[in-house]
Design a protein around this motif. Structure first.
Motif, PDB file in Angstrom:
ATOM      1  N   LEU A  92       0.618  -1.480  -0.351  1.00  0.00           N
ATOM      2  CA  LEU A  92       0.422   0.230  -0.231  1.00  0.00           C
ATOM      3  C   LEU A  92       1.148   1.204   0.245  1.00  0.00           C
ATOM      4  CD1 LEU A  92      -2.115  -1.187   2.520  1.00  0.00           C
ATOM      5  CD2 LEU A  92      -2.825  -0.940   0.501  1.00  0.00           C
ATOM      6  N   PRO A  93       0.321   2.630  -0.166  1.00  0.00           N
ATOM      7  CA  PRO A  93       1.054   4.060  -0.654  1.00  0.00           C
ATOM      8  C   PRO A  93       1.789   3.967   1.198  1.00  0.00           C
ATOM      9  CG  PRO A  93      -0.649   4.220  -1.450  1.00  0.00           C
ATOM     10  CD  PRO A  93      -0.760   2.794  -0.889  1.00  0.00           C
ATOM     11  N   SER A  94       1.338   3.023   1.781  1.00  0.00           N
ATOM     12  CA  SER A  94       1.988   3.442   3.676  1.00  0.00           C
ATOM     13  C   SER A  94       3.199   2.210   3.736  1.00  0.00           C
ATOM     14  CB  SER A  94       0.611   3.196   4.213  1.00  0.00           C
ATOM     15  OG  SER A  94       0.685   1.862   4.398  1.00  0.00           O
ATOM     16  N   GLY A  95       3.451   1.957   2.639  1.00  0.00           N
ATOM     17  CA  GLY A  95       4.300   0.878   2.687  1.00  0.00           C
ATOM     18  C   GLY A  95       3.750  -0.738   2.886  1.00  0.00           C
ATOM     19  N   ASP A  96       2.609  -0.444   3.793  1.00  0.00           N
ATOM     20  CA  ASP A  96       2.784  -1.585   5.023  1.00  0.00           C
ATOM     21  C   ASP A  96       1.775  -2.799   3.397  1.00  0.00           C
ATOM     22  OD1 ASP A  96       3.130  -0.394   7.169  1.00  0.00           O
ATOM     23  OD2 ASP A  96       0.781  -0.146   7.286  1.00  0.00           O
ATOM     24  N   GLY A  97       2.092  -4.322   3.715  1.00  0.00           N
ATOM     25  CA  GLY A  97       0.761  -4.943   3.257  1.00  0.00           C
ATOM     26  C   GLY A  97      -0.216  -5.955   3.219  1.00  0.00           C
ATOM     27  N   ALA A  98      -0.666  -6.019   2.304  1.00  0.00           N
ATOM     28  CA  ALA A  98      -2.320  -6.445   1.999  1.00  0.00           C
ATOM     29  C   ALA A  98      -2.493  -7.746   0.974  1.00  0.00           C
ATOM     30  CB  ALA A  98      -2.400  -5.226   1.961  1.00  0.00           C
ATOM     31  N   LEU A  99      -3.287  -8.357   0.788  1.00  0.00           N
ATOM     32  CA  LEU A  99      -3.678  -8.911   0.013  1.00  0.00           C
ATOM     33  C   LEU A  99      -4.801  -8.215  -0.570  1.00  0.00           C
ATOM     34  CD1 LEU A  99      -3.538 -12.201   1.872  1.00  0.00           C
ATOM     35  CD2 LEU A  99      -1.358 -11.451   0.628  1.00  0.00           C
ATOM     36  N   LEU A 100      -4.930  -9.107  -2.633  1.00  0.00           N
ATOM     37  CA  LEU A 100      -5.634  -7.750  -3.412  1.00  0.00           C
ATOM     38  C   LEU A 100      -6.066  -9.080  -4.073  1.00  0.00           C
ATOM     39  CD1 LEU A 100      -6.415  -5.089  -4.049  1.00  0.00           C
ATOM     40  CD2 LEU A 100      -4.887  -5.744  -6.612  1.00  0.00           C
ATOM     41  N   VAL A 101      -7.644  -9.082  -3.118  1.00  0.00           N
ATOM     42  CA  VAL A 101      -8.878 -10.649  -4.079  1.00  0.00           C
ATOM     43  C   VAL A 101      -9.204  -9.730  -4.773  1.00  0.00           C
ATOM     44  CG1 VAL A 101     -10.441 -11.402  -3.573  1.00  0.00           C
ATOM     45  CG2 VAL A 101      -9.248 -11.444  -1.138  1.00  0.00           C
ATOM     46  N   THR A 102      -9.096 -10.198  -6.020  1.00  0.00           N
ATOM     47  CA  THR A 102      -9.190 -10.058  -8.163  1.00  0.00           C
ATOM     48  C   THR A 102     -10.599 -10.266  -8.499  1.00  0.00           C
ATOM     49  OG1 THR A 102      -8.214 -12.041  -8.665  1.00  0.00           O
ATOM     50  CG2 THR A 102      -6.646 -10.194  -7.821  1.00  0.00           C
ATOM     51  N   ARG A 103     -10.892 -11.115  -8.286  1.00  0.00           N
ATOM     52  CA  ARG A 103     -12.239 -11.623  -9.046  1.00  0.00           C
ATOM     53  C   ARG A 103     -13.881 -11.503  -8.461  1.00  0.00           C
ATOM     54  NH1 ARG A 103      -9.730 -17.981  -9.602  1.00  0.00           N
ATOM     55  NH2 ARG A 103      -7.642 -16.800 -11.247  1.00  0.00           N
ATOM     56  N   TYR A 104     -14.122 -11.328  -9.172  1.00  0.00           N
ATOM     57  CA  TYR A 104     -16.041 -11.354  -8.791  1.00  0.00           C
ATOM     58  C   TYR A 104     -16.516 -11.357  -7.865  1.00  0.00           C
ATOM     59  CZ  TYR A 104     -20.867  -8.670  -9.691  1.00  0.00           C
ATOM     60  OH  TYR A 104     -21.893  -8.319  -9.389  1.00  0.00           O
ATOM     61  N   ALA A 105     -16.661 -12.549  -8.291  1.00  0.00           N
ATOM     62  CA  ALA A 105     -17.748 -13.801  -6.937  1.00  0.00           C
ATOM     63  C   ALA A 105     -16.621 -13.755  -5.986  1.00  0.00           C
ATOM     64  CB  ALA A 105     -17.191 -14.883  -7.593  1.00  0.00           C
ATOM     65  N   ASP A 106     -15.647 -14.134  -5.456  1.00  0.00           N
ATOM     66  CA  ASP A 106     -14.812 -13.651  -4.854  1.00  0.00           C
ATOM     67  C   ASP A 106     -14.772 -12.010  -3.879  1.00  0.00           C
ATOM     68  OD1 ASP A 106     -13.861 -16.117  -4.310  1.00  0.00           O
ATOM     69  OD2 ASP A 106     -12.119 -15.580  -5.513  1.00  0.00           O
ATOM     70  N   VAL A 107     -14.618 -11.286  -4.521  1.00  0.00           N
ATOM     71  CA  VAL A 107     -14.903 -10.017  -3.936  1.00  0.00           C
ATOM     72  C   VAL A 107     -16.002  -9.814  -3.970  1.00  0.00           C
ATOM     73  CG1 VAL A 107     -15.245  -7.429  -4.681  1.00  0.00           C
ATOM     74  CG2 VAL A 107     -13.156  -8.737  -5.274  1.00  0.00           C
ATOM     75  N   ARG A 108     -17.276  -9.726  -4.222  1.00  0.00           N
ATOM     76  CA  ARG A 108     -18.665  -9.731  -3.899  1.00  0.00           C
ATOM     77  C   ARG A 108     -18.860 -10.811  -2.264  1.00  0.00           C
ATOM     78  NH1 ARG A 108     -24.050 -10.707  -3.943  1.00  0.00           N
ATOM     79  NH2 ARG A 108     -25.651  -8.865  -4.455  1.00  0.00           N
ATOM     80  N   ARG A 109     -18.316 -12.049  -2.429  1.00  0.00           N
ATOM     81  CA  ARG A 109     -18.355 -12.183  -1.277  1.00  0.00           C
ATOM     82  C   ARG A 109     -17.849 -12.419  -0.309  1.00  0.00           C
ATOM     83  NH1 ARG A 109     -15.778 -17.761   0.791  1.00  0.00           N
ATOM     84  NH2 ARG A 109     -14.658 -18.233  -1.297  1.00  0.00           N
ATOM     85  N   LEU A 110     -16.643 -11.947  -0.583  1.00  0.00           N
ATOM     86  CA  LEU A 110     -16.020 -10.962   1.277  1.00  0.00           C
ATOM     87  C   LEU A 110     -16.735  -9.818   1.016  1.00  0.00           C
ATOM     88  CD1 LEU A 110     -12.614 -10.999  -0.177  1.00  0.00           C
ATOM     89  CD2 LEU A 110     -13.571 -12.465   1.620  1.00  0.00           C
ATOM     90  N   LEU A 111     -17.200  -8.680   0.145  1.00  0.00           N
ATOM     91  CA  LEU A 111     -18.173  -7.618   1.152  1.00  0.00           C
ATOM     92  C   LEU A 111     -19.214  -8.257   1.396  1.00  0.00           C
ATOM     93  CD1 LEU A 111     -18.023  -5.663  -1.866  1.00  0.00           C
ATOM     94  CD2 LEU A 111     -16.873  -5.206  -0.048  1.00  0.00           C
ATOM     95  N   LEU A 112     -19.633  -8.992   2.029  1.00  0.00           N
ATOM     96  CA  LEU A 112     -21.005  -9.569   2.218  1.00  0.00           C
ATOM     97  C   LEU A 112     -20.511 -10.790   3.926  1.00  0.00           C
ATOM     98  CD1 LEU A 112     -23.842 -11.004  -0.229  1.00  0.00           C
ATOM     99  CD2 LEU A 112     -23.835  -8.864   1.538  1.00  0.00           C
ATOM    100  N   ASP A 113     -19.153 -10.698   4.019  1.00  0.00           N
ATOM    101  CA  ASP A 113     -18.558 -11.748   4.923  1.00  0.00           C
ATOM    102  C   ASP A 113     -18.514 -10.929   6.215  1.00  0.00           C
ATOM    103  OD1 ASP A 113     -16.692 -13.692   6.062  1.00  0.00           O
ATOM    104  OD2 ASP A 113     -16.568 -14.817   4.917  1.00  0.00           O
ATOM    105  N   GLU A 114     -18.691 -10.948   7.361  1.00  0.00           N
ATOM    106  CA  GLU A 114     -18.604 -10.407   8.918  1.00  0.00           C
ATOM    107  C   GLU A 114     -17.242 -10.935   9.536  1.00  0.00           C
ATOM    108  OE1 GLU A 114     -21.850 -10.524  11.061  1.00  0.00           O
ATOM    109  OE2 GLU A 114     -23.171 -10.076  10.237  1.00  0.00           O
ATOM    110  N   ARG A 115     -16.607 -11.661   8.430  1.00  0.00           N
ATOM    111  CA  ARG A 115     -15.216 -12.066   8.872  1.00  0.00           C
ATOM    112  C   ARG A 115     -14.067 -11.380   8.356  1.00  0.00           C
ATOM    113  NH1 ARG A 115     -14.663 -18.061   7.243  1.00  0.00           N
ATOM    114  NH2 ARG A 115     -15.657 -17.291   5.597  1.00  0.00           N
ATOM    115  N   LEU A 116     -14.332 -10.395   8.226  1.00  0.00           N
ATOM    116  CA  LEU A 116     -13.833  -9.451   7.137  1.00  0.00           C
ATOM    117  C   LEU A 116     -13.820  -8.111   8.071  1.00  0.00           C
ATOM    118  CD1 LEU A 116     -11.766  -9.517   5.228  1.00  0.00           C
ATOM    119  CD2 LEU A 116     -12.587  -8.763   3.424  1.00  0.00           C
ATOM    120  N   SER A 117     -13.557  -7.418   8.394  1.00  0.00           N
ATOM    121  CA  SER A 117     -13.346  -6.433   9.455  1.00  0.00           C
ATOM    122  C   SER A 117     -13.325  -4.585   8.829  1.00  0.00           C
ATOM    123  CB  SER A 117     -13.037  -6.858  11.125  1.00  0.00           C
ATOM    124  OG  SER A 117     -13.534  -4.962  11.801  1.00  0.00           O
ATOM    125  N   ARG A 118     -13.890  -4.040   8.730  1.00  0.00           N
ATOM    126  CA  ARG A 118     -13.969  -2.975   8.528  1.00  0.00           C
ATOM    127  C   ARG A 118     -12.775  -2.181   9.716  1.00  0.00           C
ATOM    128  NH1 ARG A 118     -16.634   0.843   4.148  1.00  0.00           N
ATOM    129  NH2 ARG A 118     -14.488   2.286   4.665  1.00  0.00           N
TER     130      ARG A 118
END
Length: 410
Positions: A47-73
């Motif tokens: 990321l611009p901060s220099g920190d690392g992250a994981l980018l999820v790329t595919r439509y079905a996975d992205v949509r499912r993750l946006l609905l998954d409460e295990r992925l916190s904001r």
């Protein structure tokens, strides 16, 4: 284990992190990398901060993750990646952006931010657009679309919605630029601008509490829920700030960029001019192109292991569900790399997100985009870009990739 060691442990063997956001070939094009990365469901990034992250790329996975409460904001968790080094942006330790706290607060906000309130703004939006276009017509055949329409409209609309006096609307553009800075402004300027903005919003809330009006801030102050009570003072302050900032620059950038995209595709523009009934579909296709920028603002934190198409997102990982990638996925959209206002599958785009964090201002944004786009094209039948589309530029170092200017002529 240090943060760097955790990143190394999560990285697929032999795979290096790549910088994100990806560069655009030009201001209106999507990055080449978006097509390449979908060969892998999860991509390690920096990321611009220099920190690392994981980018999820595919439509079905992205949509499912946006609905998954295990992925916190909640990015205040130990070890969570930062978007920027010197700007915490939307982080506030008093605000829990996850259910059930977020669900309670969002329900209260939606009780005040009703469809009827948005619809009641329609005549005002029309009047502001007409005023701005009349002023633009006096510019002797040339103007910067940003300054003539794209930025003045949404700031006046969101301030009208919230009950901000029109004389104060000019304050918010500078505050917003600083609030959304990743590396564009120095830390001391960001801190000062945020302090000024917070002070103003506090004074606005106090004024509306003393003398309520027919505006959203007054409604938020008065909102009640038999089960959940009312908004706490810091929650009220947070949502006023969020709505002012996000409801302004996102719409401005999308409006200017959407018109530029149409003007750079003459055959699509001709279809629209032949039938203005296509305006809603054209707006949705522009939204699919996510002209506001990358998906870096979608940064999340995994509070548990999440299985993704044969890959495990480990607990404690920072994750971005890449909406910009999902909106260009051929499994969800026919010919995704083509700009086509007649496509029938455009309604599935994820630009406004889905689930518990679906954009509360989506209806207001759509209303402004539709009214402004149609009114502009009707008023200026010979409107065209004054420079080649490839010469348009965007601001660097900001969370939203606004266009520096959009020169047009007619």
């Amino acid at each position: 284990m240090s943060g760097d060691e955790r990143d190394e442990a999560r990285r697929p063997e032999g795979e290096a992190r790549c910088p994100y956001p990806f560069p655009r070939p030009s201001a209106l094009e999507v990055p080449y990398e978006l097509a390449e990365i979908r060969e892998r469901p999860v991509v390690p990034i920096t990321l611009p901060s220099g920190d690392g992250a994981l980018l999820v790329t595919r439509y079905a996975d992205v949509r499912r993750l946006l609905l998954d409460e295990r992925l916190s904001r909640n990015l205040g968790r130990p070890g969570a990646a930062r978007i920027a080094k010197n700007n915490r942006m939307f982080q506030d330790p008093r605000i829990d952006p996850d259910p059930p706290a977020h669900t309670r607060v969002r329900r209260l906000v939606m009780r005040a931010f009703t469809p009827a309130r948005v619809e009641a703004l329609r005549p005002y939006i029309h009047s502001v657009v007409d005023e701005l276009l009349t002023r633009m017509a006096r510019h002797d055949g040339a103007a910067d679309l940003n300054e003539a329409l794209a930025f003045p409209l949404p700031i006046r609309v969101i301030c009208r919605l919230l009950g901000v006096p029109e004389r104060d609307t000019a304050l918010f553009r500078d505050w917003t630029d600083h609030f959304l800075s990743v590396s564009r402004f120095p830390p001391e300027e960001i801190k000062a601008a945020m302090a000024d903005m917070n002070r103003y919003i506090g004074e606005l809330i106090a004024a509306k509490r003393a003398e309520p009006g027919d505006d959203l801030v007054s409604a938020l102050i008065q909102v009640r829920d038999q089960e959940d009570g009312r908004l706490a003072e810091h929650e009220l302050h947070w949502w006023c700030r969020l709505l002012l900032l996000v409801g302004y620059e996102t719409t401005a950038t999308q409006l200017g960029g959407g018109v530029a995209l149409l003007l750079s595709h003459p055959e699509q523009l001709a279809l629209l001019r032949a039938d203005y009934g296509r305006v809603p579909a054209a707006v949705e296709e522009c939204l699919r192109w996510k002209l506001v920028g990358s998906s870096v603002s979608m940064l999340r934190y995994a509070i548990d292991d999440i299985e993704m198409d044969g890959y495990t997102i480990p607990k404690g990982a920072s994750v971005i569900p890449a909406v910009d990638s999902a909106n260009q996925d051929a499994t969800a959209f026919d010919r995704p790399g083509e700009f086509d206002i007649t496509r029938e599958d455009v309604g599935g785009h994820l630009t406004f997100s889905v689930g518990p964090h679906f954009c509360v201002g989506a209806a207001l944004a759509r209303t402004q985009l539709q009214i402004a786009t149609e009114s502009l094209l009707r008023r200026f039948p010979r409107l065209r870009l004054a420079v080649p589309a490839k010469d348009l530029r965007r601001h660097e170092g900001s969370l939203l990739e606004a266009f520096t200017e959009i020169p047009v002529t007619w």
